[in-house]
Design a protein around this motif. Structure first.
Motif, short mmCIF file in Angstrom:
data_model
loop_
_atom_site.label_atom_id
_atom_site.label_comp_id
_atom_site.label_asym_id
_atom_site.label_seq_id
_atom_site.Cartn_x
_atom_site.Cartn_y
_atom_site.Cartn_z
N ASN A 74 -39.51 52.30 -1.77
CA ASN A 74 -40.10 52.64 -3.07
C ASN A 74 -39.57 51.70 -4.14
O ASN A 74 -38.38 51.36 -4.15
CB ASN A 74 -39.77 54.09 -3.46
N THR A 113 -45.10 52.14 -3.11
CA THR A 113 -44.45 52.38 -1.82
C THR A 113 -45.06 51.50 -0.75
O THR A 113 -46.29 51.36 -0.68
CB THR A 113 -44.58 53.86 -1.41
N CYS A 114 -44.19 50.90 0.05
CA CYS A 114 -44.61 50.18 1.25
C CYS A 114 -44.02 50.92 2.45
O CYS A 114 -42.80 51.13 2.51
CB CYS A 114 -44.14 48.73 1.22
N THR A 115 -44.88 51.29 3.38
CA THR A 115 -44.46 52.06 4.54
C THR A 115 -44.68 51.25 5.82
O THR A 115 -45.75 50.67 6.01
CB THR A 115 -45.25 53.38 4.64
N ARG A 169 -41.10 55.77 11.30
CA ARG A 169 -41.51 55.29 9.99
C ARG A 169 -40.30 54.95 9.12
O ARG A 169 -39.25 55.56 9.23
CB ARG A 169 -42.35 56.36 9.26
N SER A 222 -35.55 49.75 6.45
CA SER A 222 -36.60 49.83 5.43
C SER A 222 -37.22 48.46 5.17
O SER A 222 -36.53 47.43 5.22
CB SER A 222 -36.01 50.37 4.11
N CYS A 239 -44.60 42.77 0.99
CA CYS A 239 -43.77 43.72 1.72
C CYS A 239 -43.51 43.14 3.09
O CYS A 239 -44.44 42.77 3.82
CB CYS A 239 -44.46 45.07 1.83
N GLU A 286 -39.83 53.42 4.81
CA GLU A 286 -40.55 53.04 3.60
C GLU A 286 -39.60 52.54 2.53
O GLU A 286 -38.40 52.79 2.56
CB GLU A 286 -41.39 54.19 3.06
#
Length: 473
Positions: free
Chosen positions: A241, A224-226, A237, A150, A169, A239
């Motif tokens: 939160n 959120t950063c994805t 993917r 993440s 991020c 992410e």
């Protein structure tokens, strides 16, 4: 009998082990402690090395040294298959290459098509005959998984209501040739910027910075950063939160009173102040507005008072380290104080309306009677009528006449009779005709006054009786 070459190799290993026991290293390698890698992707191991002073005379800088990677253990004498890569060989167990300049002691290496079997510790060995050495004290741990790690969100400075703030991020990029793409999800508008950067341990990562202006309404909202990693023809993917922690002064401050309806003097009422703030409210203050003046009366979120005859308006203020907020005003209504005033105003208004109605009715009836009387008195009786105007009493024009008391003589009222048109000389027959004409005219007169009668005239007894019978009160 062992080959001289093998004997030399064993002696070097033995000497290296002995020196290691005494804390002396034959090779100083620099590399990260660990790397997280995606299955099917590549991994780049940042690497550099240095030759200790006691071995610099045996290291030939004019010859390009070879880089060797050993899996699991630095001692590969009994396990030659532990050597998974040698830059001097064209065929290796692991597909890869050294991208660094070995002549400048840069041993950065890339392995391709990583699988889960790659998860292990790896040691570096440098071969530059007659120099041969392995750094047994330093290794890099490679962890291969099917899912990316993440990203990490960090905040620069305090997130305060109305003040612009930057969020960062960061996502690792173990394969710099295919870095991840970072995207944001925020409860407000923002601008972002992405860039590939080098970390302190020479690994690579992608950094995304977003700038926005938070509001107190964003407090405890999720962001959120994805990170999207390209792997082959697909994407993977991951992410992160995070809940926003927005600092703000007291908002939505309100005051309430219980009971809300009018209360009796001597009873107790409770006033409560509520507010939203971060950090929480540290001080509540109550104020009373009475007679146009504002007075501080209490402190605390709740305020209980014994009702006196004052009443008035109350409000509260909530305060924290960022400011204060003022509430609405609430009315303390006292039973028996406000209602009589309202009832008196209502009763006075009703009485005024009733009085005006009675006066209007009286005026209307008076005007109606007057108009009716005027119609009867002003109606023409003929241009040659000798009878004068008879005045009427408007107040009793339509009332029944009262019978005179037996012991009181009847009051006689005389009307005006105009005989100006009578001729002085007339024959007895003409006089008789004139008297009969007057009798018929007087019979049409409507005398409305109380006890109104015509005076007795000579030879007019019949006319007197006729008038008294027709217009009596």
């Amino acid at each position: 009998m062992a080959c001289p070459e093998n004997m030399f190799f064993l002696i070097v290993l033995f000497i290296s082990g002995v020196l290691a026991c005494f804390g002396r290293r034959d090779l100083n390698a620099t590399m990260p402690d660990g790397l997280d890698v995606l299955t099917g992707s590549c991994v780049q191991i940042p690497c550099s090395f240095d030759i200790p002073d006691q071995h610099k005379d045996t290291f030939n800088s004019t010859i390009l040294p070879s880089g060797v990677w050993i899996k699991e253990s630095p001692y590969f004498g009994e396990r030659p298959d532990s050597v998974i890569f040698n830059s001097s060989e064209t065929v290796n167990r692991y597909q890869g290459k050294i991208t660094g300049n070995m002549s400048q002691k840069n041993c950065t290496t890339v392995f391709f098509n990583v699988t889960t079997s790659y998860s292990d510790k790896y040691y570096l060995r440098i071969e530059n005959r007659p120099f041969l050495a392995t750094d047994t004290e330093k290794s890099v741990h490679i962890d291969v998984s099917d899912l990316p790690s993440s990203p990490i969100i960090t905040v620069s400075g305090e997130v305060k209501d109305g003040n612009p703030v930057s969020l960062n991020c960061s996502a690792v990029a173990p394969c710099p040739e295919h870095p991840p793409e970072l995207t944001w999800t925020l409860p407000t508008q923002f601008t972002s910027k992405n860039q590939l950067q080098e970390n302190s341990d020479q690994t690579k990562s992608v950094l995304s910075t977003v700038t926005f202006t938070p509001s107190y309404l964003h407090h405890e909202k999720n962001i959120t950063c994805t990170a999207v990693y390209p792997v082959g023809t697909s994407n993977k993917r991951a992410e992160h939160n995070m809940m926003l922690n927005v600092s703000f002064s007291p908002k939505d401050t309100s005051a309430s009173i219980s009971p809300a309806h009018p209360v009796l003097v001597g009873s107790c009422v409770n006033l409560t102040c509520s507010s939203t703030a971060n950090p929480p409210v540290t001080n509540f203050t109550w104020f009373q507005i009475s007679g146009g003046e504002t007075t501080q009366v209490a402190s605390g979120q709740s305020y209980t008072l014994n009702v006196t005859g004052d009443g008035g308006l109350y409000y509260c203020e909530a305060r924290n380290s960022h400011g204060c907020g003022k509430s609405n005003e609430v009315q303390l209504a006292i039973k028996g104080q406000k209602e009589p005033m309202v009832f008196g105003v209502a009763a006075g208004t009703l009485g005024a309306i009733l009085l005006i109605s009675l006066i209007s009715l009286f005026v209307w009836r008076r005007n109606s009677r007057l108009h009716d009387g005027l119609e009867r008195t002003d109606s023409p009786q003929g241009q040659n009528s000798p009878v004068g105007t008879v005045c009427t009493n408007q107040a009793t024009a339509r009332e029944e006449p009262e019978e005179p008391a037996e012991d009181q003589p009847e009051e006689i009222q005389y009307g005006d009779i105009d005989f100006s048109k009578l001729q002085t000389k007339e024959t007895p027959a003409a006089a008789q005709d004139r008297v009969q004409g007057q009798e018929s005219e007087y019979a049409e007169v409507n005398v409305t006054g109380r006890g109104a009668q015509l005076p007795p005239l000579n030879n007019l007894d019949g006319l007197y009786a006729q008038v008294n019978k027709t217009g009596g009160c």
